[in-house]
Design an enzyme around this catalytic site. Structure first.
Site, PDB file in Angstrom:
ATOM      1  N   TYR A 144      43.968  99.962  62.162  1.00  0.00           N
ATOM      2  CA  TYR A 144      44.978  98.931  62.420  1.00  0.00           C
ATOM      3  C   TYR A 144      45.437  98.296  61.108  1.00  0.00           C
ATOM      4  O   TYR A 144      46.623  98.205  60.810  1.00  0.00           O
ATOM      5  CB  TYR A 144      44.419  97.848  63.362  1.00  0.00           C
ATOM      6  CG  TYR A 144      45.195  96.562  63.285  1.00  0.00           C
ATOM      7  CD1 TYR A 144      46.476  96.466  63.837  1.00  0.00           C
ATOM      8  CD2 TYR A 144      44.693  95.438  62.611  1.00  0.00           C
ATOM      9  CE1 TYR A 144      47.211  95.298  63.729  1.00  0.00           C
ATOM     10  CE2 TYR A 144      45.422  94.265  62.499  1.00  0.00           C
ATOM     11  CZ  TYR A 144      46.679  94.196  63.054  1.00  0.00           C
ATOM     12  OH  TYR A 144      47.409  93.044  62.935  1.00  0.00           O
ATOM     13  N   SER A 195      49.521  91.152  57.600  1.00  0.00           N
ATOM     14  CA  SER A 195      48.245  90.471  57.861  1.00  0.00           C
ATOM     15  C   SER A 195      47.456  90.325  56.564  1.00  0.00           C
ATOM     16  O   SER A 195      47.556  91.174  55.663  1.00  0.00           O
ATOM     17  CB  SER A 195      47.458  91.318  58.851  1.00  0.00           C
ATOM     18  OG  SER A 195      46.111  90.918  58.890  1.00  0.00           O
ATOM     19  N   LYS A 241      49.229  98.253  58.738  1.00  0.00           N
ATOM     20  CA  LYS A 241      49.972  97.105  58.174  1.00  0.00           C
ATOM     21  C   LYS A 241      50.285  97.346  56.695  1.00  0.00           C
ATOM     22  O   LYS A 241      51.398  97.121  56.236  1.00  0.00           O
ATOM     23  CB  LYS A 241      49.155  95.819  58.342  1.00  0.00           C
ATOM     24  CG  LYS A 241      49.028  95.353  59.768  1.00  0.00           C
ATOM     25  CD  LYS A 241      50.360  94.897  60.333  1.00  0.00           C
ATOM     26  CE  LYS A 241      50.313  94.695  61.817  1.00  0.00           C
ATOM     27  NZ  LYS A 241      51.612  94.459  62.446  1.00  0.00           N
TER      28      LYS A 241
HETATM   29  P1  NAD Z   1      50.443  90.561  70.902  1.00  0.00           P
HETATM   30  O1  NAD Z   1      49.729  91.785  71.350  1.00  0.00           O
HETATM   31  O2  NAD Z   1      50.273  89.330  71.708  1.00  0.00           O
HETATM   32  O3  NAD Z   1      52.006  90.869  70.746  1.00  0.00           O
HETATM   33  C1  NAD Z   1      52.501  92.131  70.400  1.00  0.00           C
HETATM   34  C2  NAD Z   1      53.571  92.481  71.407  1.00  0.00           C
HETATM   35  O4  NAD Z   1      54.096  93.771  71.080  1.00  0.00           O
HETATM   36  C3  NAD Z   1      53.062  92.557  72.843  1.00  0.00           C
HETATM   37  O5  NAD Z   1      53.892  91.757  73.661  1.00  0.00           O
HETATM   38  C4  NAD Z   1      53.184  94.038  73.217  1.00  0.00           C
HETATM   39  O6  NAD Z   1      53.473  94.212  74.585  1.00  0.00           O
HETATM   40  C5  NAD Z   1      54.306  94.497  72.295  1.00  0.00           C
HETATM   41  N1  NAD Z   1      54.298  95.921  71.951  1.00  0.00           N
HETATM   42  C6  NAD Z   1      53.254  96.659  71.467  1.00  0.00           C
HETATM   43  N2  NAD Z   1      53.654  97.927  71.265  1.00  0.00           N
HETATM   44  C7  NAD Z   1      54.964  98.002  71.611  1.00  0.00           C
HETATM   45  C8  NAD Z   1      55.924  99.035  71.637  1.00  0.00           C
HETATM   46  N3  NAD Z   1      55.612 100.282  71.317  1.00  0.00           N
HETATM   47  N4  NAD Z   1      57.180  98.758  72.034  1.00  0.00           N
HETATM   48  C9  NAD Z   1      57.515  97.485  72.413  1.00  0.00           C
HETATM   49  N5  NAD Z   1      56.642  96.471  72.431  1.00  0.00           N
HETATM   50  C10 NAD Z   1      55.392  96.713  72.035  1.00  0.00           C
HETATM   51  O7  NAD Z   1      50.033  90.288  69.390  1.00  0.00           O
HETATM   52  P2  NAD Z   1      50.254  89.023  68.468  1.00  0.00           P
HETATM   53  O8  NAD Z   1      48.939  88.417  68.216  1.00  0.00           O
HETATM   54  O9  NAD Z   1      51.361  88.194  68.998  1.00  0.00           O
HETATM   55  O10 NAD Z   1      50.703  89.725  67.125  1.00  0.00           O
HETATM   56  C11 NAD Z   1      52.064  89.889  66.771  1.00  0.00           C
HETATM   57  C12 NAD Z   1      52.150  90.649  65.477  1.00  0.00           C
HETATM   58  O11 NAD Z   1      51.417  89.955  64.464  1.00  0.00           O
HETATM   59  C13 NAD Z   1      51.542  92.058  65.521  1.00  0.00           C
HETATM   60  O12 NAD Z   1      52.323  92.889  64.718  1.00  0.00           O
HETATM   61  C14 NAD Z   1      50.176  91.852  64.920  1.00  0.00           C
HETATM   62  O13 NAD Z   1      49.683  93.044  64.365  1.00  0.00           O
HETATM   63  C15 NAD Z   1      50.469  90.819  63.851  1.00  0.00           C
HETATM   64  N6  NAD Z   1      49.313  90.028  63.458  1.00  0.00           N
HETATM   65  C16 NAD Z   1      48.610  89.348  64.399  1.00  0.00           C
HETATM   66  C17 NAD Z   1      47.496  88.603  64.029  1.00  0.00           C
HETATM   67  C18 NAD Z   1      46.693  87.853  65.071  1.00  0.00           C
HETATM   68  O14 NAD Z   1      45.584  87.420  64.772  1.00  0.00           O
HETATM   69  N7  NAD Z   1      47.173  87.653  66.279  1.00  0.00           N
HETATM   70  C19 NAD Z   1      47.129  88.524  62.682  1.00  0.00           C
HETATM   71  C20 NAD Z   1      47.881  89.219  61.737  1.00  0.00           C
HETATM   72  C21 NAD Z   1      48.983  89.967  62.130  1.00  0.00           C
HETATM   73  C1  UD1 Z   2      40.154  90.027  62.567  1.00  0.00           C
HETATM   74  C2  UD1 Z   2      40.420  91.446  62.148  1.00  0.00           C
HETATM   75  C3  UD1 Z   2      41.640  91.496  61.260  1.00  0.00           C
HETATM   76  C4  UD1 Z   2      42.837  90.852  61.964  1.00  0.00           C
HETATM   77  C5  UD1 Z   2      42.459  89.423  62.349  1.00  0.00           C
HETATM   78  C6  UD1 Z   2      43.564  88.786  63.127  1.00  0.00           C
HETATM   79  C7  UD1 Z   2      38.212  92.520  62.154  1.00  0.00           C
HETATM   80  C8  UD1 Z   2      37.146  93.186  61.304  1.00  0.00           C
HETATM   81  N1  UD1 Z   2      39.274  92.004  61.474  1.00  0.00           N
HETATM   82  O1  UD1 Z   2      39.866  89.284  61.421  1.00  0.00           O
HETATM   83  O2  UD1 Z   2      41.966  92.839  60.930  1.00  0.00           O
HETATM   84  O3  UD1 Z   2      43.966  90.825  61.106  1.00  0.00           O
HETATM   85  O4  UD1 Z   2      41.297  89.463  63.167  1.00  0.00           O
HETATM   86  O5  UD1 Z   2      43.284  87.460  63.399  1.00  0.00           O
HETATM   87  O6  UD1 Z   2      38.110  92.482  63.361  1.00  0.00           O
HETATM   88  N2  UD1 Z   2      33.189  85.936  64.782  1.00  0.00           N
HETATM   89  C9  UD1 Z   2      31.965  85.665  65.359  1.00  0.00           C
HETATM   90  N3  UD1 Z   2      31.797  85.963  66.677  1.00  0.00           N
HETATM   91  C10 UD1 Z   2      32.786  86.498  67.465  1.00  0.00           C
HETATM   92  C11 UD1 Z   2      34.049  86.752  66.862  1.00  0.00           C
HETATM   93  C12 UD1 Z   2      34.205  86.475  65.506  1.00  0.00           C
HETATM   94  O7  UD1 Z   2      31.043  85.186  64.705  1.00  0.00           O
HETATM   95  O8  UD1 Z   2      32.565  86.755  68.658  1.00  0.00           O
HETATM   96  C13 UD1 Z   2      33.392  85.588  63.360  1.00  0.00           C
HETATM   97  C14 UD1 Z   2      33.735  86.777  62.458  1.00  0.00           C
HETATM   98  O9  UD1 Z   2      32.577  87.387  61.953  1.00  0.00           O
HETATM   99  C15 UD1 Z   2      34.581  86.070  61.373  1.00  0.00           C
HETATM  100  C16 UD1 Z   2      35.259  84.919  62.120  1.00  0.00           C
HETATM  101  O10 UD1 Z   2      34.483  84.712  63.289  1.00  0.00           O
HETATM  102  O11 UD1 Z   2      33.734  85.517  60.387  1.00  0.00           O
HETATM  103  C17 UD1 Z   2      36.692  85.238  62.515  1.00  0.00           C
HETATM  104  O12 UD1 Z   2      36.710  86.473  63.240  1.00  0.00           O
HETATM  105  P1  UD1 Z   2      38.031  87.031  63.941  1.00  0.00           P
HETATM  106  O13 UD1 Z   2      38.659  85.966  64.761  1.00  0.00           O
HETATM  107  O14 UD1 Z   2      37.680  88.308  64.621  1.00  0.00           O
HETATM  108  O15 UD1 Z   2      39.033  87.293  62.729  1.00  0.00           O
HETATM  109  P2  UD1 Z   2      38.823  88.158  61.384  1.00  0.00           P
HETATM  110  O16 UD1 Z   2      37.500  88.782  61.330  1.00  0.00           O
HETATM  111  O17 UD1 Z   2      39.224  87.290  60.258  1.00  0.00           O
END
Ligand code: NAD
Ligand code: UD1
Length: 340
Positions: free
Chosen positions: A151, A124, A155
């Site tokens: 969290y 991330s 990562k």
């Molecule tokens: P998500 O929660 O939708 O998907 C994660 C999946 O992992 C879920 O289906 C959950 O059931 C499964 N899971 C969790 N713990 C587990 C375990 N112990 N054993 C087996 N399965 C397990 O999340 P996502 O948004 O699809 O994210 C996917 C990956 O990307 C994650 O590693 C997350 O940290 C990373 N990531 C997500 C974002 C974001 O904004 N969505 C941003 C940066 C990184």
């Molecule tokens: C958040 C996480 C980051 C994670 C990422 C995944 C935090 C501090 N960081 O980042 O660790 O990897 O999501 O996508 O939570 N905002 C509002 N109102 C809301 C929600 C968000 O104003 O109700 C604003 C936030 O202040 C930010 C922007 O929207 O400026 C995006 O927020 P968000 O979607 O939560 O993502 P990140 O903060 O970038």
């Protein structure tokens, strides 16, 4: 290729499974469904008109991991399984360290025992902490003490774990993919993000306001040093992100060792720009109120995605409009997510 996808039933995982099937790969998903539903995979199989193997299992369960690797000789693993709620990680740090760190180490052992040597890991942009300069390149510093929550620390720690693992096993290959802010949904409206409870992230919150489930958006801070005072992020369409994983698998097949890529668009949008764009895409104005900053938030964060372009041949194709239109299609057609 035969690909094992941990966490494949989740938001990014389900879109990546579809992309894998559509590009001719065979997919086995290993997921404990703690934050997802098997329905997402049924829809993926329908959309692709192909089979997907699903194994309900936990990466904390070594026997279950061993079994899945015994059943199929995989070429590669894409590892999405993780807990990911920033706020929850502050109140339940041990659960986060256990699930994300121990689970990933278990997975590496299982891969090693089975002789599977290619791994794509979901990292991330949070690993960059407080950016010193923008845009962020893969060489920008990552500082553990600047990552603001457990969290995010899992990562960054896992990036080190996986690099060390590869150093000890030079014939292994690892792609560390640093996602910026994944948003939107597949254009069919069949799969998308289905958060539990009140969403923490911006786009899911805004879409629930648009669909009438929430009254108004709280904009976290209006006095940042950004053009309109609200936070700026690099939002990336989840289908573009999914495509990056398939290209990363191709890269690993060249025996590249450890590679690290930013997956972002390179464009930063403010919260108010998102509010406007989503209002236009949905035809529903989004009521909002500027409230206090959210602790731990940074003013601005966006990627330099040049390395992924030159080394993977990847670049984001979809702009903000598609992110909002596709996100709205998913939200409006599935107001209760996969439980409809
Ligand atoms: P998500 O929660 O939708 O998907 C994660 C999946 O992992 C879920 O289906 C959950 O059931 C499964 N899971 C969790 N713990 C587990 C375990 N112990 N054993 C087996 N399965 C397990 O999340 P996502 O948004 O699809 O994210 C996917 C990956 O990307 C994650 O590693 C997350 O940290 C990373 N990531 C997500 C974002 C974001 O904004 N969505 C941003 C940066 C990184
Ligand atoms: C958040 C996480 C980051 C994670 C990422 C995944 C935090 C501090 N960081 O980042 O660790 O990897 O999501 O996508 O939570 N905002 C509002 N109102 C809301 C929600 C968000 O104003 O109700 C604003 C936030 O202040 C930010 C922007 O929207 O400026 C995006 O927020 P968000 O979607 O939560 O993502 P990140 O903060 O970038």
């Amino acid at each position: 290729m035969n690909v094992l996808v941990t966490g494949g039933a989740g938001y990014i995982g389900s879109h990546t499974c579809l992309e894998l099937l559509n590009t001719g790969h065979s997919v086995t998903v290993f997921d404990n469904l703690s934050n997802s539903s098997e329905e997402s995979l049924r829809r993926v199989a329908d959309l692709a008109q192909k089979e997907i193997v699903f194994v309900k299992g936990d990466i904390l369960d070594n026997e279950a991991l061993e079994q899945v690797f015994a059943q199929t000789q995989f070429d590669s693993v894409i590892h999405f399984a993780s807990l990911k709620a920033v706020g929850e990680s502050v109140s339940k740090p041990l659960e986060y360290y256990h699930n994300n760190l121990t689970g990933t180490v278990n997975l590496c052992y299982a891969m090693q025992n089975a002789g599977v040597k290619n791994l794509v890991f979901s990292s991330s942009a949070t690993v960059y902490g407080l950016p010193k300069s923008l845009p962020l390149t893969e060489a920008s510093p990552t500082m553990i003490h600047e990552v603001t929550n457990p969290y995010g620390r899992t990562k960054l720690m896992l990036e080190f774990v996986l690099r060390d693992w590869q150093t000890a096993n030079p014939n292994f290959n690892v792609a560390l993919l640093r996602y910026f802010n994944p948003v939107g949904a597949h254009e069919s409206g069949q799969i998308g993000e289905d958060p539990n409870g009140i969403p923490n992230n911006l786009l899911p919150y805004v879409s629930q306001v648009a669909v009438g489930k929430l009254d108004q958006l709280g904009v976290f801070g209006g006095d940042y040093e950004t053009p309109d005072g609200t936070g700026v992020r690099d939002y990336i369409h989840v289908v573009d992100l999914a495509a990056g994983h398939v290209l990363a698998l191709n890269k690993l097949a060249t025996n590249c060792g450890v590679v690290t890529y930013n997956l972002g668009t390179g464009n930063g949008y403010s919260v108010l720009e998102i509010v406007k764009a989503f209002g236009e895409a949905s035809g529903k104005p989004i009521p909002y109120k500027v409230v206090d900053r959210r602790p731990g938030d940074i003013a601005a964060c966006y990627a330099d995605p040049a390395l992924a372009k030159s080394e993977l041949g990847w670049e984001a194709k979809r702009g903000l409009k598609e992110m909002c239109v596709d996100g709205w299609r998913w939200q409006s057609q599935n107001p209760n997510g996969f439980n409809a």
